[in-house]
Design a protein around this motif. Structure first.
Motif, PDB file in Angstrom:
ATOM      1  N   LEU A  26       9.712  -3.013  -2.136  1.00  0.00           N
ATOM      2  CA  LEU A  26       9.407  -1.731  -2.826  1.00  0.00           C
ATOM      3  C   LEU A  26       8.656  -1.520  -2.894  1.00  0.00           C
ATOM      4  N   ALA A  27       7.818  -2.084  -4.277  1.00  0.00           N
ATOM      5  CA  ALA A  27       7.287  -2.318  -5.402  1.00  0.00           C
ATOM      6  C   ALA A  27       6.279  -2.511  -4.721  1.00  0.00           C
ATOM      7  N   ILE A  28       6.427  -4.439  -4.632  1.00  0.00           N
ATOM      8  CA  ILE A  28       5.298  -4.536  -3.399  1.00  0.00           C
ATOM      9  C   ILE A  28       4.237  -3.777  -2.385  1.00  0.00           C
ATOM     10  N   ALA A  29       5.819  -3.368  -1.453  1.00  0.00           N
ATOM     11  CA  ALA A  29       5.121  -2.535  -0.751  1.00  0.00           C
ATOM     12  C   ALA A  29       3.955  -1.445  -1.162  1.00  0.00           C
ATOM     13  N   GLY A  30       4.537  -0.412  -2.026  1.00  0.00           N
ATOM     14  CA  GLY A  30       3.963   0.635  -2.869  1.00  0.00           C
ATOM     15  C   GLY A  30       2.452   0.034  -3.445  1.00  0.00           C
ATOM     16  N   VAL A  31       2.541  -0.551  -4.363  1.00  0.00           N
ATOM     17  CA  VAL A  31       0.748  -1.765  -4.629  1.00  0.00           C
ATOM     18  C   VAL A  31       0.242  -1.629  -3.531  1.00  0.00           C
ATOM     19  N   PHE A  32       0.708  -2.102  -2.046  1.00  0.00           N
ATOM     20  CA  PHE A  32      -0.676  -2.197  -1.188  1.00  0.00           C
ATOM     21  C   PHE A  32      -0.272  -0.825  -0.625  1.00  0.00           C
ATOM     22  N   LEU A  33       0.388  -0.066  -0.322  1.00  0.00           N
ATOM     23  CA  LEU A  33      -0.100   0.688   0.410  1.00  0.00           C
ATOM     24  C   LEU A  33      -0.887   1.623  -0.552  1.00  0.00           C
ATOM     25  N   TYR A  34      -0.619   1.941  -2.314  1.00  0.00           N
ATOM     26  CA  TYR A  34      -1.623   2.880  -2.825  1.00  0.00           C
ATOM     27  C   TYR A  34      -2.136   2.124  -3.675  1.00  0.00           C
ATOM     28  N   GLY A  35      -1.987   0.722  -4.273  1.00  0.00           N
ATOM     29  CA  GLY A  35      -2.839   0.241  -4.843  1.00  0.00           C
ATOM     30  C   GLY A  35      -4.237  -0.162  -4.649  1.00  0.00           C
ATOM     31  N   LEU A  36      -4.650  -0.010  -2.904  1.00  0.00           N
ATOM     32  CA  LEU A  36      -6.968  -0.357  -2.877  1.00  0.00           C
ATOM     33  C   LEU A  36      -7.284   1.528  -3.054  1.00  0.00           C
ATOM     34  N   SER A  37      -6.066   2.012  -3.515  1.00  0.00           N
ATOM     35  CA  SER A  37      -6.680   3.182  -3.651  1.00  0.00           C
ATOM     36  C   SER A  37      -7.516   3.850  -5.434  1.00  0.00           C
ATOM     37  N   GLY A  38      -6.256   2.662  -6.116  1.00  0.00           N
ATOM     38  CA  GLY A  38      -6.417   3.166  -7.783  1.00  0.00           C
ATOM     39  C   GLY A  38      -6.040   4.387  -8.276  1.00  0.00           C
ATOM     40  N   SER A  39      -5.261   5.619  -7.295  1.00  0.00           N
ATOM     41  CA  SER A  39      -4.539   6.295  -8.012  1.00  0.00           C
ATOM     42  C   SER A  39      -3.432   6.839  -8.513  1.00  0.00           C
ATOM     43  N   VAL A  40      -3.332   7.452  -8.908  1.00  0.00           N
ATOM     44  CA  VAL A  40      -2.099   8.390  -9.947  1.00  0.00           C
ATOM     45  C   VAL A  40      -0.713   7.346  -8.876  1.00  0.00           C
ATOM     46  N   GLU A  41      -0.689   7.795  -8.008  1.00  0.00           N
ATOM     47  CA  GLU A  41       0.154   7.362  -7.814  1.00  0.00           C
ATOM     48  C   GLU A  41       0.893   6.068  -7.338  1.00  0.00           C
ATOM     49  N   ALA A  42      -0.156   5.209  -7.311  1.00  0.00           N
ATOM     50  CA  ALA A  42      -0.383   3.688  -7.436  1.00  0.00           C
ATOM     51  C   ALA A  42      -0.333   3.304  -8.826  1.00  0.00           C
ATOM     52  N   LEU A  43      -0.362   3.844  -9.606  1.00  0.00           N
ATOM     53  CA  LEU A  43       0.079   2.906 -10.985  1.00  0.00           C
ATOM     54  C   LEU A  43       1.868   4.139 -11.249  1.00  0.00           C
ATOM     55  N   GLY A  44       1.807   5.249 -10.982  1.00  0.00           N
ATOM     56  CA  GLY A  44       3.598   5.246 -11.326  1.00  0.00           C
ATOM     57  C   GLY A  44       3.768   4.337 -10.253  1.00  0.00           C
ATOM     58  N   LEU A 125      -1.245   2.011 -21.447  1.00  0.00           N
ATOM     59  CA  LEU A 125      -2.404   0.866 -21.298  1.00  0.00           C
ATOM     60  C   LEU A 125      -2.990   1.726 -22.519  1.00  0.00           C
ATOM     61  N   ASN A 126      -3.454   0.258 -23.041  1.00  0.00           N
ATOM     62  CA  ASN A 126      -4.830   0.180 -23.025  1.00  0.00           C
ATOM     63  C   ASN A 126      -6.681   0.571 -23.074  1.00  0.00           C
ATOM     64  N   SER A 127      -6.171   1.308 -22.048  1.00  0.00           N
ATOM     65  CA  SER A 127      -7.793   2.110 -21.234  1.00  0.00           C
ATOM     66  C   SER A 127      -6.907   2.826 -20.736  1.00  0.00           C
ATOM     67  N   GLU A 128      -8.591   3.963 -20.467  1.00  0.00           N
ATOM     68  CA  GLU A 128      -7.734   5.649 -19.682  1.00  0.00           C
ATOM     69  C   GLU A 128      -7.887   5.068 -17.936  1.00  0.00           C
ATOM     70  N   HIS A 129      -6.918   5.818 -17.021  1.00  0.00           N
ATOM     71  CA  HIS A 129      -6.938   5.735 -16.284  1.00  0.00           C
ATOM     72  C   HIS A 129      -8.159   6.555 -15.489  1.00  0.00           C
ATOM     73  N   PRO A 130      -8.635   6.116 -14.572  1.00  0.00           N
ATOM     74  CA  PRO A 130     -10.179   6.714 -13.773  1.00  0.00           C
ATOM     75  C   PRO A 130      -9.439   7.852 -13.122  1.00  0.00           C
ATOM     76  N   ARG A 131      -8.776   8.340 -12.680  1.00  0.00           N
ATOM     77  CA  ARG A 131      -7.979   9.344 -12.566  1.00  0.00           C
ATOM     78  C   ARG A 131      -6.777  10.031 -12.812  1.00  0.00           C
ATOM     79  N   VAL A 132      -6.798   9.891 -13.871  1.00  0.00           N
ATOM     80  CA  VAL A 132      -5.252  10.275 -14.656  1.00  0.00           C
ATOM     81  C   VAL A 132      -6.118  11.470 -15.772  1.00  0.00           C
ATOM     82  N   GLY A 133      -5.490  12.970 -16.133  1.00  0.00           N
ATOM     83  CA  GLY A 133      -6.355  13.680 -17.265  1.00  0.00           C
ATOM     84  C   GLY A 133      -5.495  13.786 -18.093  1.00  0.00           C
ATOM     85  N   SER A 134      -5.485  14.317 -19.267  1.00  0.00           N
ATOM     86  CA  SER A 134      -5.019  15.019 -20.862  1.00  0.00           C
ATOM     87  C   SER A 134      -4.118  15.623 -19.818  1.00  0.00           C
TER      88      SER A 134
END
Length: 179
Positions: A26-44, A125-134
Motif C-alpha cells: 500500500l505504501a509503494i502504491a501510495g507513493v506512486f499515486l501521490y508522489g508525482l504531485s508532491g502533495s501533502v497527501e503524498a507526504l502523509g 524534516l530539515n526543510s519546508e514542504h512547498p505545499r504545507v503551511g503553518s
C-alpha cells in the motif's frame, strides 16, 4: 536507518508478517499515486508507511532514553539540530528513541514515542514542504492520522491512530516543545 535509544537486532529468525507486506505494498502504491504531485497527501502516505514499518520492526528500549541526550546525539551525528519533545505524563507520552529516515523531502528525524500505550511518531524534516503551511493539516493514510505543518524552515508531522481532537491536543504539545 540507525536507532538511538533502541537495542538492536532480532534474537531469532523473523518472518515478515502478512500485514507488513500488505502495508508496504500500500505504501509503494501510495507513493506512486501521490508522489508525482508532491502533495501533502503524498507526504502523509510516506510518513504513515514509515511509522507502521518502524514500530513493526523496532526493539523497544528497556530503559527510556533522555530526550535532551537524544537531541544532542542527533546534532552531533547529523550536523543539524532537532529538539526532541520530553516525555509528558499529562499527555501520556513516552519518548522511545530517534532514528533517521529518508523521505522524498530529504533528511528526516523520526522520534518514536508510546502514546497511551500505542505507537506515536514525530517527524522533523530539515526543510519546508512547498505545499504545507503553518496551519496544521490532518491527513488520514494507511489507517493512521498524520497532522502536518511547517514552521521556521522545517516541516513537522505527528502520526498515530486516534480521534482528530485528541491528536490535535498532543500535536499542540509537540508544537510548543519541538520548535
Amino acid at each position: 536507518g540507525s536507532f538511538s535509544g533502541f537495542s538492536g537486532g532480532f534474537s531469532k529468525k523473523t518472518w515478515v508478517p502478512l500485514s507488513m507486506v500488505a502495508t508496504l505494498v500500500l505504501a509503494i502504491a501510495g507513493v506512486f499515486l501521490y508522489g508525482l504531485s508532491g502533495s501533502v497527501e503524498a507526504l502523509g502516505t510516506q510518513l504513515a508507511a514509515d511509522h507502521v514499518k518502524c514500530f513493526e520492526f523496532a526493539s523497544l528500549p528497556t530503559i527510556l532514553p533522555d530526550a535532551k541526550a537524544l537531541s544532542r546525539a542527533w546534532a552531533q551525528s547529523r550536523c543539524w539540530s532537532v529538539t526532541v519533545p520530553e516525555s509528558a505524563s499529562v499527555e501520556e507520552l513516552e519518548v522511545m528513541g530517534i532514528r533517521r529516515c529518508i523521505s522524498s523531502e530529504g533528511q528526516t528525524a523520526h522520534v518514536m514515542y508510546k502514546w497511551r500505550g500505542q505507537p506515536f511518531s514525530v517527524y522533523v524534516l530539515n526543510s519546508e514542504h512547498p505545499r504545507v503551511g503553518s496551519v496544521p493539516r490532518l491527513v488520514e493514510r494507511l489507517g493512521q492520522e498524520a497532522m502536518i505543518w511547517s514552521k521556521g524552515g522545517r516541516t513537522y508531522a505527528v502520526v498515530t491512530r486516534g480521534s482528530p481532537s485528541e491528536i490535535e491536543r498532543v500535536a499542540q504539545y509537540v508544537q510548543r516543545s519541538a520548535q
